[in-house]
Structures are given as C-alpha cells and as structure tokens.
Scaffold this motif. Structure first.
Motif, short mmCIF file in Angstrom:
data_model
loop_
_atom_site.label_atom_id
_atom_site.label_comp_id
_atom_site.label_asym_id
_atom_site.label_seq_id
_atom_site.Cartn_x
_atom_site.Cartn_y
_atom_site.Cartn_z
N GLN A 251 6.36 6.90 3.51
CA GLN A 251 5.85 5.71 2.84
C GLN A 251 5.91 4.51 3.79
O GLN A 251 6.53 4.54 4.82
CB GLN A 251 6.68 5.40 1.59
CG GLN A 251 8.16 5.12 1.90
CD GLN A 251 8.97 4.90 0.64
OE1 GLN A 251 8.51 5.18 -0.45
NE2 GLN A 251 10.17 4.37 0.78
N PHE A 252 5.20 3.47 3.42
CA PHE A 252 5.28 2.25 4.21
C PHE A 252 5.05 1.05 3.29
O PHE A 252 4.50 1.18 2.20
CB PHE A 252 4.27 2.25 5.36
CG PHE A 252 2.83 2.20 4.94
CD1 PHE A 252 2.15 1.01 4.92
CD2 PHE A 252 2.16 3.36 4.57
CE1 PHE A 252 0.83 0.96 4.54
CE2 PHE A 252 0.84 3.32 4.19
CZ PHE A 252 0.16 2.12 4.17
N SER A 253 5.47 -0.10 3.77
CA SER A 253 5.36 -1.32 2.98
C SER A 253 4.10 -2.08 3.37
O SER A 253 3.97 -2.58 4.48
CB SER A 253 6.59 -2.20 3.23
OG SER A 253 6.36 -3.51 2.77
N MET A 254 3.16 -2.16 2.44
CA MET A 254 1.94 -2.91 2.69
C MET A 254 2.24 -4.38 2.90
O MET A 254 1.59 -5.05 3.71
CB MET A 254 0.97 -2.72 1.52
CG MET A 254 -0.44 -3.20 1.82
SD MET A 254 -1.20 -2.24 3.14
CE MET A 254 -2.59 -3.30 3.53
N GLU A 255 3.24 -4.87 2.20
CA GLU A 255 3.62 -6.28 2.37
C GLU A 255 4.09 -6.56 3.79
O GLU A 255 3.77 -7.60 4.37
CB GLU A 255 4.73 -6.63 1.37
CG GLU A 255 4.29 -6.66 -0.09
CD GLU A 255 4.07 -5.28 -0.68
OE1 GLU A 255 4.56 -4.29 -0.08
OE2 GLU A 255 3.40 -5.18 -1.73
N GLN A 256 4.82 -5.60 4.37
CA GLN A 256 5.30 -5.78 5.74
C GLN A 256 4.15 -5.71 6.73
O GLN A 256 4.13 -6.42 7.73
CB GLN A 256 6.35 -4.72 6.08
CG GLN A 256 7.11 -4.97 7.38
CD GLN A 256 7.99 -6.20 7.31
OE1 GLN A 256 8.65 -6.43 6.29
NE2 GLN A 256 7.98 -7.02 8.35
N VAL A 257 3.19 -4.83 6.47
CA VAL A 257 2.01 -4.75 7.34
C VAL A 257 1.28 -6.08 7.35
O VAL A 257 0.88 -6.59 8.40
CB VAL A 257 1.07 -3.62 6.86
CG1 VAL A 257 -0.26 -3.68 7.64
CG2 VAL A 257 1.73 -2.26 7.03
#
Length: 335
Positions: A251-257
């Motif tokens: 998973q990854f954080s779209m907010e962090q991207v």
C-alpha cells in the motif's frame, strides 16, 4: 566451504581484528576477498566461483557451497530469466518453464513442464535431467529440491534479484557450459554499457521519482530494493517511496505522494489484461482530485514502462534499460 589455507585464514582474521579495533568502518571487502584462496593457491573470482576443470564450485542461493559437472546434456530450467541466460551462455535444454508472455527465441521446441508456481515435478523427473536449475526465491521451486535430490538429480538453486546477480549467474552458466567466451562477449559488454551511462549522470539536481507497480488487482509502490528501484538509484534519483510513512509493498499513501510531488512517476505493470490494469490505475490513483496537479502529471512525466525491460529481468539488455531510463530522467544529456 572450500578449503582455505590456514596461513591465509590467520591473516584475514588478524586483519579483521585490527581494523575493528582501529575504526568502526570495517575492512574493505575487496581486500578480504583477495586473500581467499583455493587449496591449489588460486584466488577465487569476485563471485566466489571456482573452475575446477571438469566441475564448477560456487555458493548457491541457499548459502551452500556446491559443485556441478561441466557440459550437462539434459538440463531443465525452471525460471524464465534463467532460460534466457542459460541459452545466452551456450546451454541447451530438454525442459523448461512455460511463460507465454516472455518467450525466449530458439526455445520454441523445448518441452515445457508447467508455469511458474505450478510446475509438474513428475514431468521434470520423467525428462531424466542431469541438472535442474531453479529459483531459491520461490517456495514452489525450493519445495522441489528435496524430491529432486532424492531421485539423484543435481540442482542449482540460484537467487536473482539485482543486476549483479545477472553477471554472477551469467559467469556461472558460461563456466558450466565451458563457454566463458560467451560471458566475455555479452555480460562484460553489458557491464561496460551500464558504467558508461552512470558516468554521464550529474551528481547535482537529483530528480525525485515514484515507482508504481500495477496489476489488475492492486497498485503498490516500490523502493530501491527492487530491480527497477536499483536502476533508478544507480541513476542518482531520489525515490520518495523511501520517505517516512509512505510505502510498504502492499500500500502507499496518496496524501504523501501529493506532499512530496515527485518529478517522475514510473509505472511497472504485471499481467496480460492491460485494460483491467488501466482501470485499476484510474480507480486507485488517477481519480484522486489532486492527481492532475502533480508535477509529474502536468509535465507528462507520468508513464508506463515496457515490461520486457522493466518488469521482467532485462538480462543482456540491461545496458539498454539503463540508457532508456537515463533518457527519460536526463533528456538534456542523453537525447
């Protein structure tokens, strides 16, 4: 483990002790490796591979020191990337893994024994191989080791993750096939091509990148501990997936991207249904209202990479793969 002469072993241990006492950095690995000798007094190469005349000794993917006979005649290869390298270094096969998405030229008539993850042990044994080459990273492959050995079949269990594994395995295969000339012709050329590309990359103004790995079921991000990640690290990029709180492999954080706003977003894909993969990219990332405002998207630096160079192992095309990425990342220098 190969026999190491006691005098050399003493020197190595003494050097390690003195270095540890003097500083925390530890010894130069190349110096220590240079002290390691075979019983005959010949130094091992950088991959700890020893040509013993009619056999080749090496450390396999399980960490075991093994020997295999040269010039095997009935070989079964159970990983597609190994098929490519085996043929490239003079090998022939009686059986191989089936991979319709990555067919190696010249192997169309070789008998198949199943697909990755669903290999028929019975079919492999029925081919009466004198060598089976398989991946030590795959559970389904490693589970076959004991039954194969119980049937008296020699195996080579190998790890292939990064580009240096390509050079090591290529050299090993060339020695086993008694065709070191093919290694020198191909793998050494690839190593030179990679070095030439990296040497042209500037040290300043490192571009930031995000690697997305997309299938029809999920989209995840990748750090530098991946084949593409290693290439991008060599090309002096900053992988934002290695920032705090951004990514695990699932998973990854779209907010962090959005906060990191990478210069480039590069997508690896896996699977044959590209329509389904595209739909998953839309639903997982592109539908976010802030997506179109990312620098990579606005500057047309969001792109899907070719599978043959950046999803599958590039092997003898590693030089081409590095050059292709460099042309994307540093167009003023490479185009």
């Amino acid at each position: 483990m190969l026999g190491i002469r006691k005098d050399f072993l003493f020197i190595i241990l003494l050097a390690l002790t003195m270095t540890a006492a003097g500083c925390s950095a530890g010894p130069d690995p190349s110096v220590v490796e240079a002290e390691i000798m075979t019983e005959s007094g010949d130094p091992l190469d950088r991959y700890q591979i020893e040509d013993k005349g009619e056999t080749v000794a090496f450390n396999d993917g399980r960490g075991e020191r093994i020997e295999v006979g040269k010039r095997p005649e009935r070989v079964v290869v159970l990983m597609n990337s190994f098929v490519d390298m085996w043929v490239e270094n003079g090998g022939e096969m009686v059986g191989m893994i089936e991979d319709p998405n990555n067919i190696v030229p010249g192997t169309e008539d070789v008998e198949t024994v199943g697909r990755f993850g669903s290999i028929s042990l019975e079919k492999v044994i029925s081919l009466q191989p004198d060598l089976v080459i398989l991946s030590s990273n795959s559970k389904s492959s490693t589970e076959m080791i004991q039954p194969l050995e119980d049937n008296g079949i020699p195996i080579m269990a190998l790890t292939y993750e990064f580009k240096d594994d390509y050079f090591k395995i290529s050299r090993l295969f060339a020695l086993v096939n008694d065709r070191i000339d093919l290694y020198e012709k191909t793998a050494q050329r690839v190593e030179e091509e990679i070095a030439e590309t990296i040497a042209m990359v500037p040290d300043e103004d490192k571009p930031s990148v995000l690697i997305l790995f997309a299938t029809s079921k999920a989209v995840s991000a990748r750090g530098s501990l991946s084949t593409l990640g290693e290439m991008l690290k060599d090309l002096k990029t900053v992988n934002i997936a290695e920032g705090d709180g951004l990514v695990e492999t699932t998973q990854f954080s779209m907010e962090q991207v959005i906060a990191d706003d990478p210069d480039y977003i590069l997508v690896q894909t896996m699977g044959s249904d590209m329509d389904a993969i595209s739909e998953k990219l839309v639903s997982e990332v592109e539908s976010n209202p802030a997506w179109s405002e990312l620098s990579a998207v606005k500057n047309k630096r969001y792109m899907i990479l070719s599978k043959d160079l950046y999803t599958y192992k590039a092997n003898s095309r590693y030089g081409e793969a590095y050059k292709g990425l460099a042309e994307i990342l540093y167009p003023d220098i490479f185009n």
